[in-house]
Design a protein around this motif. Sequence first.
Motif, PDB file in Angstrom:
ATOM      1  N   SER A 167      34.721  28.781  31.345  1.00 32.65           N
ATOM      2  CA  SER A 167      34.228  30.396  31.694  1.00 32.65           C
ATOM      3  C   SER A 167      34.918  30.686  32.655  1.00 32.65           C
ATOM      4  CB  SER A 167      32.702  30.076  32.284  1.00 32.65           C
ATOM      5  OG  SER A 167      32.323  31.023  32.118  1.00 32.65           O
ATOM      6  N   THR A 168      35.545  31.516  32.396  1.00 34.21           N
ATOM      7  CA  THR A 168      36.017  32.496  33.792  1.00 34.21           C
ATOM      8  C   THR A 168      34.924  32.649  35.130  1.00 34.21           C
ATOM      9  OG1 THR A 168      38.255  32.956  32.867  1.00 34.21           O
ATOM     10  CG2 THR A 168      37.048  34.713  35.210  1.00 34.21           C
ATOM     11  N   ASP A 169      34.002  33.280  34.830  1.00 32.84           N
ATOM     12  CA  ASP A 169      32.494  33.941  35.174  1.00 32.84           C
ATOM     13  C   ASP A 169      31.668  32.483  36.471  1.00 32.84           C
ATOM     14  OD1 ASP A 169      32.884  35.926  33.861  1.00 32.84           O
ATOM     15  OD2 ASP A 169      31.332  35.788  32.072  1.00 32.84           O
ATOM     16  N   VAL A 205      34.539  31.984  39.449  1.00 31.50           N
ATOM     17  CA  VAL A 205      33.658  33.091  39.936  1.00 31.50           C
ATOM     18  C   VAL A 205      33.057  33.063  40.926  1.00 31.50           C
ATOM     19  CG1 VAL A 205      34.379  35.986  40.390  1.00 31.50           C
ATOM     20  CG2 VAL A 205      35.825  34.885  39.021  1.00 31.50           C
ATOM     21  N   GLU A 237      43.723  32.916  35.142  1.00 31.11           N
ATOM     22  CA  GLU A 237      44.631  34.312  35.326  1.00 31.11           C
ATOM     23  C   GLU A 237      43.349  35.195  35.854  1.00 31.11           C
ATOM     24  OE1 GLU A 237      47.876  34.145  36.376  1.00 31.11           O
ATOM     25  OE2 GLU A 237      48.841  36.512  35.470  1.00 31.11           O
ATOM     26  N   SER A 238      42.514  35.327  35.106  1.00 32.61           N
ATOM     27  CA  SER A 238      41.462  36.120  34.621  1.00 32.61           C
ATOM     28  C   SER A 238      40.576  35.805  36.159  1.00 32.61           C
ATOM     29  CB  SER A 238      40.785  36.665  33.245  1.00 32.61           C
ATOM     30  OG  SER A 238      40.494  35.732  33.141  1.00 32.61           O
ATOM     31  N   VAL A 245      42.591  37.186  38.658  1.00 28.05           N
ATOM     32  CA  VAL A 245      42.431  38.684  39.505  1.00 28.05           C
ATOM     33  C   VAL A 245      41.416  39.114  40.181  1.00 28.05           C
ATOM     34  CG1 VAL A 245      42.695  40.812  38.621  1.00 28.05           C
ATOM     35  CG2 VAL A 245      43.871  39.480  37.906  1.00 28.05           C
ATOM     36  N   THR A 246      39.791  38.602  39.301  1.00 30.63           N
ATOM     37  CA  THR A 246      38.801  38.933  39.507  1.00 30.63           C
ATOM     38  C   THR A 246      38.479  38.657  40.966  1.00 30.63           C
ATOM     39  OG1 THR A 246      37.853  38.921  37.405  1.00 30.63           O
ATOM     40  CG2 THR A 246      36.738  38.562  38.575  1.00 30.63           C
ATOM     41  N   HIS A 285      40.123  40.736  44.379  1.00 32.36           N
ATOM     42  CA  HIS A 285      39.897  42.099  43.832  1.00 32.36           C
ATOM     43  C   HIS A 285      38.071  42.132  44.076  1.00 32.36           C
ATOM     44  CE1 HIS A 285      43.458  44.699  43.175  1.00 32.36           C
ATOM     45  NE2 HIS A 285      43.458  43.723  42.341  1.00 32.36           N
ATOM     46  N   LEU A 290      48.073  43.995  39.327  1.00 31.58           N
ATOM     47  CA  LEU A 290      47.578  43.099  38.893  1.00 31.58           C
ATOM     48  C   LEU A 290      48.451  41.781  39.896  1.00 31.58           C
ATOM     49  CD1 LEU A 290      48.120  41.886  34.293  1.00 31.58           C
ATOM     50  CD2 LEU A 290      45.817  42.201  36.737  1.00 31.58           C
TER      51      LEU A 290
END
Lengths: 541, 541
Positions: A249-251, A254, A296-297, A300-301, A304, A470
């Motif tokens: 999970s990216t979430d 983050v 990767e995501s 980016v997340t 930003h 990106l």
Amino acid sequence: MAVGLSYAVSKLQMLSTSDHASVVSMNLFVALLCACIVVGHLLEENRWVNESITALVIGVCTGVVILLVSGGKSSHLLVFSEDLFFIYMLPPIIFNAGFQVKKKQFFVNFITIVMFGAIGTLVSCSIIALGVTQFFKKMDIGSLDIGDYLAIGAIFAATDSVCTLQVLNQDETPLLYSLVFGEGVVNDATSVVLFNAIQSFDLTNIDPRIALHFIGNFLYLFVASTLLGVITGLLSAYIIKKLYFGRHSTDREVALMMLMAYLSYMLAELFYLSGILTVFFCGIVMSHYTWHNVTESSRVTTKHAFATLSFVAEIFIFLYVGMDALDIEKWRFVSDSPGTSVAVSSILLALIMVARAAFVFPLSFLSNLAKKNSHEKISIRQQVIIWWAGLMRGAVSIALAYNQFTRSGHTQLRANAIMITSTITVVLFSTVVFGLLTKPLIRFLIPNPKHTTSMTLSDPSTPKSATMPLLGSAQDSETDLVGHDIPRPGSIRALLATPTHTVHRYWRKFDDAFMRPVFGGRGFVPFVPGSPTERGEPQWQ
Amino acid sequence: MAVGLSYAVSKLQMLSTSDHASVVSMNLFVALLCACIVVGHLLEENRWVNESITALVIGVCTGVVILLVSGGKSSHLLVFSEDLFFIYMLPPIIFNAGFQVKKKQFFVNFITIVMFGAIGTLVSCSIIALGVTQFFKKMDIGSLDIGDYLAIGAIFAATDSVCTLQVLNQDETPLLYSLVFGEGVVNDATSVVLFNAIQSFDLTNIDPRIALHFIGNFLYLFVASTLLGVITGLLSAYIIKKLYFGRHSTDREVALMMLMAYLSYMLAELFYLSGILTVFFCGIVMSHYTWHNVTESSRVTTKHAFATLSFVAEIFIFLYVGMDALDIEKWRFVSDSPGTSVAVSSILLALIMVARAAFVFPLSFLSNLAKKNSHEKISIRQQVIIWWAGLMRGAVSIALAYNQFTRSGHTQLRANAIMITSTITVVLFSTVVFGLLTKPLIRFLIPNPKHTTSMTLSDPSTPKSATMPLLGSAQDSETDLVGHDIPRPGSIRALLATPTHTVHRYWRKFDDAFMRPVFGGRGFVPFVPGSPTERGEPQWQ
């Protein structure tokens, strides 16, 4: 699901109208934030204005409108809350600054930054305190004791690094940015000790023991805060590396990065340390290790999202300060003697300028003495910019002024009312007038910034963060993402010429051997040890 | 810069120890959030546990520890604040649900969802209110009047859609997810009217005029809230499209999207509408238009940042409810008669199950009557899951119970204390026990969800949002990002078979002709009008 809102609605209808008033305020505030973003975007091409000034002006205009609508009763929507500022707004701004700072620049100039931040603040505070003691005694202001004068010194020694971040550009003037911003971060640690000293020590007889105590206290605070930030950052890197969150999970990644960053700030508050220093170093460590362990995501997340949070918090602060400036109650006591108020503000502004000049130029001279190469030295033009960029005062000064001058009997005392309004005047004037002049001044003094400030390698492959679609730079990308194995003749020469090269190599070896295997990160790729490929990483000078 | 913290520090030292206590609480809370994320990750493979239950259990354990450490005085760190919940925690969760919802699924089942949400909640509330009136009168509970009984009905008719989101999987069981979650959103509008009616109407004589007033009120609330959400969403799309923010700054776009989404919720609060409905539709419109007007990195950032905020808010709520459950004051009045408390909780749980069964099965039957194709109908197994997944009660019920039963004299009255503790018991039991059983139940009833729930086209090209490295689905990607011009035989057949096809085509034409030129968005590419390429967009049924 939510019978929920029924609660809110019924509460609104039954209990009070004040709840609904706060809903109205929040609506207006969020709408104004949107307006600031849009107007700021439209004015971006303008060579004078920046986002801070836009927000400040919109805030003042809104204040005027509210003042007229409410019939002169109130001009602000929310009550100024120091908690809101220090607990919620400041941490994301400083964390993001650490996260996006060019680490090499920062560590190359480490000693200079600490000198500016620590000694500079002390000098500045002393001169302002002495100045106001001399001037104010002759004026009809009211009763201020020695504690108040010293507090005024501390209040106006606090530079506004939030505004600095907006005025100076990390990519155009990396040296100036790192010096002025770094100074601001160190400034905090000094200030905590300073303010505590003023409030707790016996000020009538100052002996060497107190000075020693003061220095020890400062060193403890600085080292402990930095260590706490580094440890929290490394912990986050370790957790994410070991559990390999990216698998699922990216979430989660983050969320964990955000929470750990905030935790570092709160831990510092818990241990009475400097949260600003802690969260700044936590940001540096996270961008060096943690950021490379995530997907990767997530990269980016986080990049930003942190920047956006910081951006919104900055606008929020300036909008708020603008709106709060017109609070009618504060101005009531001053309105019968506008001359005094103008005189006090002018004196304060003059003292700020003198006090800053009094440490920027001598310390720059000292710093230049230690440097051998002429291109490493801080030129006189750069010194002028450093002096100028630190003249702005912001929300921190206002928060401190409130703390010092509203404790004993609100703004009912004449002296307190004058000091509060003068602080607001100084903040508004310095932010708007000095802020407006900064961009043109830099253009005038350094027509082509890229070439004149090349004290360290200005990497041509580093794009501007905002324009990259990106994974742009800002993320210390000169090492991490692009061509760390492509030899660059210019860079090599510059590196070999500096004495910091050795320190850098040792740090790199240590990082490769011990840190990276445990905490991850892709800062270095050890192709040939000691080869020209070692570029652009923290150099502990 | 920040002499800032000095303020906080000096304030801590001078004024109170309560400030430092709140810093301690925040530290512990943030650390526990991190722990929940890590433990939740480690237990993800487990077939019973989900993140909500983890947070709830960690919360209860922490509560026990605090209770022991504080010597039985307190178990919670923060005072339960309805504002915190409704103003800060709920909006990101619901907005994210709208932002990530599969729009086609939602609109295909629109009528069924509204029926479940509106009529279902009314039926549920009536049955629970009648039930408690019958049972509680015979028990030794204390003084409850008819208003209280009706309020109990409203409190326990509120399903916990936050928990539903965690238990049901949008990709595995899209129909069930959209039905149960959509029901929860509509539930809110019904509940606002319901609670207001209970508190404001004369309850002794109910005549048709009141019923008519009630229905009119509901329709107004539903339409106005939806429109407000749609308008705010379109406004954000228009602003970003016209100003073309991408030219300069990803941060501005992300900030504007976040602020406008929040603004829609606050505007709904301002006009006494249902903020949850508004922010849900704002999310849908933003994902259909705004999201396609921004840069690539803004898309990745918003997608994951919204999901992360929602994720953290969910964990926060469950952690909080778990911790709050052990508050000693509430349990004091109940401790001398544990039997009564257990009996009350059991009756409530039984009534919740009966009341939900009383509308899920009849309404499903009605819904099935209107459908022609057998694969469109809601099977009996699916009905059981819909019934089961809506049994959980959460923070909303607790907030409402606090509002109703702590207004008159805190928890000093026996009846109020019993109702508060029973609510907590029901919430804990339903979330943990029912929650634990949901995953196995779904696996048992629908062994291979992908195939049995294929009422609408289950797109094989839609990956799970969490596992996609960049720009995964969840973002309605079946149309927007991947192959909207590749004909898919299965999809075409399914589409042609449905009567919603015509409605869909008209909506598509309208969207192409009027909406997209103004508001942007890349939902449709009109290669051949009416051709098989029209797939997967909102179908207004």
